[in-house]
Design a protein around this motif. Structure first.
Motif, PDB file in Angstrom:
ATOM      1  N   GLU A  28       0.815  -1.212   0.000  1.00  0.00           N
ATOM      2  CA  GLU A  28       0.000   0.000   0.000  1.00  0.00           C
ATOM      3  C   GLU A  28       0.854   1.271   0.000  1.00  0.00           C
ATOM      4  OE1 GLU A  28      -3.427   2.199   2.668  1.00  0.00           O
ATOM      5  OE2 GLU A  28      -2.896   0.119   3.099  1.00  0.00           O
ATOM      6  N   GLN A  29       1.880   1.311   0.847  1.00  0.00           N
ATOM      7  CA  GLN A  29       2.715   2.504   0.930  1.00  0.00           C
ATOM      8  C   GLN A  29       3.428   2.791  -0.389  1.00  0.00           C
ATOM      9  OE1 GLN A  29       5.208   1.550   4.261  1.00  0.00           O
ATOM     10  NE2 GLN A  29       3.962   2.758   5.665  1.00  0.00           N
ATOM     11  N   GLU A  30       3.975   1.757  -1.026  1.00  0.00           N
ATOM     12  CA  GLU A  30       4.669   1.944  -2.301  1.00  0.00           C
ATOM     13  C   GLU A  30       3.705   2.437  -3.368  1.00  0.00           C
ATOM     14  OE1 GLU A  30       7.905   1.506  -3.416  1.00  0.00           O
ATOM     15  OE2 GLU A  30       8.563   1.182  -1.365  1.00  0.00           O
ATOM     16  N   MET A  31       2.534   1.831  -3.429  1.00  0.00           N
ATOM     17  CA  MET A  31       1.569   2.196  -4.468  1.00  0.00           C
ATOM     18  C   MET A  31       1.089   3.637  -4.296  1.00  0.00           C
ATOM     19  SD  MET A  31       1.602  -0.432  -6.327  1.00  0.00           S
ATOM     20  CE  MET A  31       0.268  -0.259  -7.467  1.00  0.00           C
ATOM     21  N   VAL A  32       0.749   4.020  -3.078  1.00  0.00           N
ATOM     22  CA  VAL A  32       0.265   5.382  -2.825  1.00  0.00           C
ATOM     23  C   VAL A  32       1.363   6.392  -3.148  1.00  0.00           C
ATOM     24  CG1 VAL A  32      -0.461   6.985  -1.011  1.00  0.00           C
ATOM     25  CG2 VAL A  32      -1.456   4.699  -1.131  1.00  0.00           C
ATOM     26  N   PHE A  33       2.581   6.110  -2.702  1.00  0.00           N
ATOM     27  CA  PHE A  33       3.694   7.037  -2.923  1.00  0.00           C
ATOM     28  C   PHE A  33       3.989   7.200  -4.412  1.00  0.00           C
ATOM     29  CE2 PHE A  33       8.329   7.705  -3.396  1.00  0.00           C
ATOM     30  CZ  PHE A  33       8.403   8.975  -2.849  1.00  0.00           C
ATOM     31  N   LEU A  34       4.122   6.100  -5.132  1.00  0.00           N
ATOM     32  CA  LEU A  34       4.505   6.180  -6.542  1.00  0.00           C
ATOM     33  C   LEU A  34       3.354   6.627  -7.436  1.00  0.00           C
ATOM     34  CD1 LEU A  34       6.837   3.072  -6.697  1.00  0.00           C
ATOM     35  CD2 LEU A  34       7.496   5.469  -6.740  1.00  0.00           C
ATOM     36  N   GLN A  35       2.126   6.315  -7.060  1.00  0.00           N
ATOM     37  CA  GLN A  35       0.987   6.794  -7.844  1.00  0.00           C
ATOM     38  C   GLN A  35       0.793   8.298  -7.678  1.00  0.00           C
ATOM     39  OE1 GLN A  35      -2.191   4.157  -6.676  1.00  0.00           O
ATOM     40  NE2 GLN A  35      -1.750   2.738  -8.354  1.00  0.00           N
ATOM     41  N   SER A  36       1.297   8.854  -6.575  1.00  0.00           N
ATOM     42  CA  SER A  36       1.214  10.310  -6.407  1.00  0.00           C
ATOM     43  C   SER A  36       2.097  11.036  -7.422  1.00  0.00           C
ATOM     44  CB  SER A  36       1.613  10.711  -4.981  1.00  0.00           C
ATOM     45  OG  SER A  36       3.003  10.513  -4.779  1.00  0.00           O
ATOM     46  N   PHE A  37       3.053  10.322  -8.015  1.00  0.00           N
ATOM     47  CA  PHE A  37       3.889  10.885  -9.075  1.00  0.00           C
ATOM     48  C   PHE A  37       3.321  10.593 -10.459  1.00  0.00           C
ATOM     49  CE2 PHE A  37       6.979  10.327  -5.601  1.00  0.00           C
ATOM     50  CZ  PHE A  37       7.437  11.630  -5.498  1.00  0.00           C
ATOM     51  N   GLY A  38       2.164   9.951 -10.516  1.00  0.00           N
ATOM     52  CA  GLY A  38       1.500   9.686 -11.781  1.00  0.00           C
ATOM     53  C   GLY A  38       1.852   8.349 -12.412  1.00  0.00           C
ATOM     54  N   LEU A  39       2.522   7.463 -11.677  1.00  0.00           N
ATOM     55  CA  LEU A  39       2.851   6.147 -12.227  1.00  0.00           C
ATOM     56  C   LEU A  39       1.657   5.210 -12.117  1.00  0.00           C
ATOM     57  CD1 LEU A  39       6.412   5.639 -10.712  1.00  0.00           C
ATOM     58  CD2 LEU A  39       5.860   6.202 -13.067  1.00  0.00           C
ATOM     59  N   SER A  40       1.449   4.407 -13.150  1.00  0.00           N
ATOM     60  CA  SER A  40       0.376   3.415 -13.108  1.00  0.00           C
ATOM     61  C   SER A  40       0.864   2.174 -12.376  1.00  0.00           C
ATOM     62  CB  SER A  40      -0.053   3.044 -14.531  1.00  0.00           C
ATOM     63  OG  SER A  40       0.992   2.334 -15.176  1.00  0.00           O
ATOM     64  N   SER A  41      -0.058   1.310 -12.003  1.00  0.00           N
ATOM     65  CA  SER A  41       0.339   0.098 -11.279  1.00  0.00           C
ATOM     66  C   SER A  41       1.183  -0.818 -12.158  1.00  0.00           C
ATOM     67  CB  SER A  41      -0.888  -0.640 -10.747  1.00  0.00           C
ATOM     68  OG  SER A  41      -1.751  -0.984 -11.803  1.00  0.00           O
ATOM     69  N   VAL A  42       0.947  -0.826 -13.447  1.00  0.00           N
ATOM     70  CA  VAL A  42       1.743  -1.653 -14.361  1.00  0.00           C
ATOM     71  C   VAL A  42       3.182  -1.149 -14.409  1.00  0.00           C
ATOM     72  CG1 VAL A  42       2.013  -2.380 -16.761  1.00  0.00           C
ATOM     73  CG2 VAL A  42      -0.250  -2.318 -15.735  1.00  0.00           C
ATOM     74  N   SER A  43       3.354   0.169 -14.474  1.00  0.00           N
ATOM     75  CA  SER A  43       4.713   0.707 -14.518  1.00  0.00           C
ATOM     76  C   SER A  43       5.433   0.515 -13.188  1.00  0.00           C
ATOM     77  CB  SER A  43       4.702   2.179 -14.917  1.00  0.00           C
ATOM     78  OG  SER A  43       4.007   2.952 -13.974  1.00  0.00           O
ATOM     79  N   ILE A  44       4.711   0.541 -12.088  1.00  0.00           N
ATOM     80  CA  ILE A  44       5.322   0.303 -10.781  1.00  0.00           C
ATOM     81  C   ILE A  44       5.815  -1.138 -10.687  1.00  0.00           C
ATOM     82  CG2 ILE A  44       4.866   0.170  -8.292  1.00  0.00           C
ATOM     83  CD1 ILE A  44       2.887   2.515  -8.705  1.00  0.00           C
ATOM     84  N   ILE A  45       5.013  -2.081 -11.171  1.00  0.00           N
ATOM     85  CA  ILE A  45       5.416  -3.490 -11.164  1.00  0.00           C
ATOM     86  C   ILE A  45       6.634  -3.696 -12.069  1.00  0.00           C
ATOM     87  CG2 ILE A  45       4.720  -5.825 -11.799  1.00  0.00           C
ATOM     88  CD1 ILE A  45       1.872  -5.036 -10.893  1.00  0.00           C
ATOM     89  N   ALA A  46       6.629  -3.075 -13.244  1.00  0.00           N
ATOM     90  CA  ALA A  46       7.770  -3.201 -14.158  1.00  0.00           C
ATOM     91  C   ALA A  46       9.030  -2.614 -13.522  1.00  0.00           C
ATOM     92  CB  ALA A  46       7.465  -2.503 -15.471  1.00  0.00           C
ATOM     93  N   PHE A  47       8.884  -1.484 -12.864  1.00  0.00           N
ATOM     94  CA  PHE A  47       9.996  -0.852 -12.161  1.00  0.00           C
ATOM     95  C   PHE A  47      10.529  -1.778 -11.064  1.00  0.00           C
ATOM     96  CE2 PHE A  47      11.435   2.644  -9.198  1.00  0.00           C
ATOM     97  CZ  PHE A  47      12.518   3.033  -9.969  1.00  0.00           C
ATOM     98  N   GLY A  48       9.631  -2.439 -10.345  1.00  0.00           N
ATOM     99  CA  GLY A  48      10.031  -3.390  -9.308  1.00  0.00           C
ATOM    100  C   GLY A  48      10.764  -4.590  -9.880  1.00  0.00           C
TER     101      GLY A  48
END
Length: 75
Positions: A28-48
């Motif tokens: 939850e913390q990672e998703m909220v933080f990174l989505q506040s910069f406009g990243l989608s969940s798919v891009s966050i997973i790819a980044f991970g």
């Protein structure tokens, strides 16, 4: 000096893998933080995934340079 080098590589590899795992697991913390910069969940997973691969590639000496570049991009 070699022991210090091994310790530094190990710590960076573990941090990279842990940070990537948090993104892939969509904590939850990672998703909220990174989505506040406009990243989608798919891009966050790819980044991970890039962070995890970078951490794994840091371990063998033959792939350490590539792993270091990927781990650097992750941080």
């Amino acid at each position: 000096m070699k022991i210090v080098n091994i310790l530094i590589v190990t710590v960076i590899a573990l941090l990279s893998i842990a940070a990537g795992a948090a993104k892939v697991m969509q904590t939850e913390q990672e998703m909220v933080f990174l989505q506040s910069f406009g990243l989608s969940s798919v891009s966050i997973i790819a980044f991970g995934m890039v962070q995890i691969v970078g951490g794994v590639l840091l371990v063998p000496s033959k792939t350490r340079i590539v792993g270091a570049v990927l781990a650097t991009l992750g941080f």
